[in-house]
Design a protein around this motif. Structure first.
Motif, mmCIF file in Angstrom:
data_model
loop_
_atom_site.group_PDB
_atom_site.id
_atom_site.type_symbol
_atom_site.label_atom_id
_atom_site.label_comp_id
_atom_site.label_asym_id
_atom_site.label_seq_id
_atom_site.Cartn_x
_atom_site.Cartn_y
_atom_site.Cartn_z
ATOM 1 N N ALA A 10 25.992 28.252 50.178
ATOM 2 C CA ALA A 10 26.051 29.440 49.319
ATOM 3 C C ALA A 10 27.109 29.281 48.237
ATOM 4 O O ALA A 10 26.893 29.669 47.076
ATOM 5 C CB ALA A 10 26.331 30.686 50.164
ATOM 6 N N SER A 11 28.253 28.734 48.579
ATOM 7 C CA SER A 11 29.339 28.557 47.602
ATOM 8 C C SER A 11 28.928 27.600 46.498
ATOM 9 O O SER A 11 29.199 27.832 45.311
ATOM 10 C CB SER A 11 30.600 28.053 48.301
ATOM 11 N N ALA A 12 28.278 26.495 46.882
ATOM 12 C CA ALA A 12 27.826 25.524 45.888
ATOM 13 C C ALA A 12 26.792 26.143 44.956
ATOM 14 O O ALA A 12 26.820 25.941 43.737
ATOM 15 C CB ALA A 12 27.243 24.298 46.588
ATOM 16 N N GLU A 13 25.884 26.911 45.518
ATOM 17 C CA GLU A 13 24.863 27.572 44.705
ATOM 18 C C GLU A 13 25.488 28.612 43.782
ATOM 19 O O GLU A 13 25.084 28.749 42.616
ATOM 20 C CB GLU A 13 23.825 28.241 45.604
ATOM 21 N N LEU A 14 26.464 29.332 44.282
ATOM 22 C CA LEU A 14 27.100 30.387 43.497
ATOM 23 C C LEU A 14 27.776 29.815 42.259
ATOM 24 O O LEU A 14 27.702 30.403 41.165
ATOM 25 C CB LEU A 14 28.115 31.120 44.364
ATOM 26 N N VAL A 15 28.417 28.672 42.393
ATOM 27 C CA VAL A 15 29.050 28.011 41.240
ATOM 28 C C VAL A 15 27.997 27.691 40.184
ATOM 29 O O VAL A 15 28.186 27.937 38.979
ATOM 30 C CB VAL A 15 29.772 26.721 41.682
ATOM 31 N N THR A 16 26.871 27.151 40.634
ATOM 32 C CA THR A 16 25.786 26.792 39.722
ATOM 33 C C THR A 16 25.192 28.016 39.042
ATOM 34 O O THR A 16 24.925 28.014 37.837
ATOM 35 C CB THR A 16 24.682 26.033 40.482
ATOM 36 N N LEU A 17 24.965 29.082 39.806
ATOM 37 C CA LEU A 17 24.364 30.286 39.249
ATOM 38 C C LEU A 17 25.258 30.939 38.205
ATOM 39 O O LEU A 17 24.776 31.395 37.155
ATOM 40 C CB LEU A 17 24.062 31.285 40.367
ATOM 41 N N LYS A 18 26.540 30.999 38.481
ATOM 42 C CA LYS A 18 27.458 31.611 37.517
ATOM 43 C C LYS A 18 27.417 30.874 36.186
ATOM 44 O O LYS A 18 27.430 31.490 35.112
ATOM 45 C CB LYS A 18 28.875 31.620 38.079
ATOM 46 N N LYS A 19 27.369 29.564 36.248
ATOM 47 C CA LYS A 19 27.309 28.770 35.018
ATOM 48 C C LYS A 19 25.955 28.920 34.332
ATOM 49 O O LYS A 19 25.876 29.097 33.114
ATOM 50 C CB LYS A 19 27.570 27.304 35.332
ATOM 51 N N CYS A 20 24.894 28.873 35.110
ATOM 52 C CA CYS A 20 23.540 28.968 34.563
ATOM 53 C C CYS A 20 23.294 30.312 33.891
ATOM 54 O O CYS A 20 22.593 30.391 32.875
ATOM 55 C CB CYS A 20 22.527 28.747 35.687
ATOM 56 N N LEU A 21 23.873 31.377 34.438
ATOM 57 C CA LEU A 21 23.593 32.730 33.958
ATOM 58 C C LEU A 21 24.600 33.242 32.937
ATOM 59 O O LEU A 21 24.560 34.408 32.557
ATOM 60 C CB LEU A 21 23.539 33.688 35.159
ATOM 61 N N GLU A 22 25.482 32.367 32.471
ATOM 62 C CA GLU A 22 26.384 32.758 31.393
ATOM 63 C C GLU A 22 25.582 33.088 30.132
ATOM 64 O O GLU A 22 24.505 32.529 29.915
ATOM 65 C CB GLU A 22 27.358 31.618 31.072
ATOM 66 N N PRO A 23 26.067 34.011 29.291
ATOM 67 C CA PRO A 23 25.375 34.298 28.021
ATOM 68 C C PRO A 23 25.175 33.018 27.223
ATOM 69 O O PRO A 23 26.118 32.262 26.994
ATOM 70 C CB PRO A 23 26.330 35.261 27.313
ATOM 71 N N GLY A 24 23.943 32.753 26.842
ATOM 72 C CA GLY A 24 23.625 31.540 26.103
ATOM 73 C C GLY A 24 23.504 30.305 26.977
ATOM 74 O O GLY A 24 23.320 29.194 26.463
ATOM 75 N N GLY A 25 23.574 30.483 28.287
ATOM 76 C CA GLY A 25 23.498 29.364 29.218
ATOM 77 C C GLY A 25 22.076 28.904 29.457
ATOM 78 O O GLY A 25 21.122 29.386 28.848
#
Length: 269
Positions: free
Chosen positions: A38-53
């Motif tokens: 979950a932690s690894a996925e959360l890092v990826t999701l936060k980056k992926c879902l950034e504005p303009g990401g």
């Protein structure tokens, strides 16, 4: 994962074969915990879902960039308003790799830190999105655009049932579904009063979980401090720190969901 390991079909993230035919306790050290995944996925999701990401750019390029695309007008109108962009979460944020032993980009760093554990496991579609599958607003926003109609009131486009409604007052919840679909009235009391299927540790529809059994179960997640009470192979416990981080991550998406569907579900923080 355990079935594959016992059959001798397991492979570590570093590509080493794992011996089969051993005990479940033996394989525990080869399995990543829920918190690690979950932690690894959360890092990826936060980056992926950034504005303009990547979440936004991939979704636009794949579904709205060209005039002939079904959602072209939707992307254009949302870009000219205050609405957030549509996001194809599965396509954008869960990138595949060419490695069978580490099949998703989100697990690369995890594999580097723990190369002797297994990531090539069944049900990849579920395992990759432990966190992401809980962002209900993303797929629903696409469906609301599909069923949008100027001649029909918004609340009549889609009817949403919160899981809590089925637990707290199943009869009223089913009556609402029946009414929305334009079906004749039906007395659901005889069915809903018995209990529920496919819950409470029971899979399928052969065993019913009664109301009394459900009330005895805790809704609280297993935390690290409770892990000693769990089975030796239970890897689902999470820390309070991760729980707090998850709640903060979900909060804005849940608020968007409640605004979209026109009601609030009983989201417990």
């Amino acid at each position: 994962a355990l079935t594959r390991l016992k059959r001798g079909q397991g492979m570590t993230a570093s590509g080493k074969q794992i011996p089969g035919g051993r005990t479940e306790q033996f394989y525990r050290d080869y399995l990543y915990t829920f918190e690690e995944l979950a932690s690894a996925e959360l890092v990826t999701l936060k980056k992926c879902l950034e504005p303009g990401g990547r979440g936004e750019t991939y979704s636009y390029n794949r579904h709205g960039m060209r005039d002939h695309m079904f959602f072209h007008g939707t992307f254009k109108s949302r870009a000219n308003s205050s609405k957030t962009p549509l996001i194809n979460l599965d396509g954008a944020c869960y990138e595949a790799t060419k490695s069978k032993s580490v099949p998703r980009v989100q697990w690369n760093e995890l594999a580097e830190r723990n190369p002797d554990k297994i990531l090539d496991i069944p049900n990849l579609q579920l395992t990759q999105s432990i966190v992401g599958r809980g962002i209900y607003v993303f797929p629903l926003e696409w469906w609301y655009e599909v069923f949008a109609s100027a001649n029909v009131q918004r609340e009549d486009w889609i009817h949403t049932v919160c899981t809590e409604e089925m637990s707290d007052n199943a009869v009223d919840a089913m009556d609402d579904v029946t009414s929305f679909l334009g079906l004749p009235e039906f007395d659901f009391e005889n069915t809903t009063s018995v209990g529920r299927y496919n819950v409470g540790g029971h899979r399928g529809y052969d065993t019913v979980t009664t109301v009394d059994e459900e009330s005895d179960e805790s809704d609280e997640p297993i935390t690290a401090t409770q892990e000693s009470k769990s089975s030796p192979l239970d890897l689902t416990a999470i820390s309070k720190g991760l729980m707090t981080e998850l709640l903060e991550f979900y909060r804005p998406y849940n608020e968007r969901l409640f605004e979209l569907i026109g009601k609030r579900c009983a989201w417990k923080e």
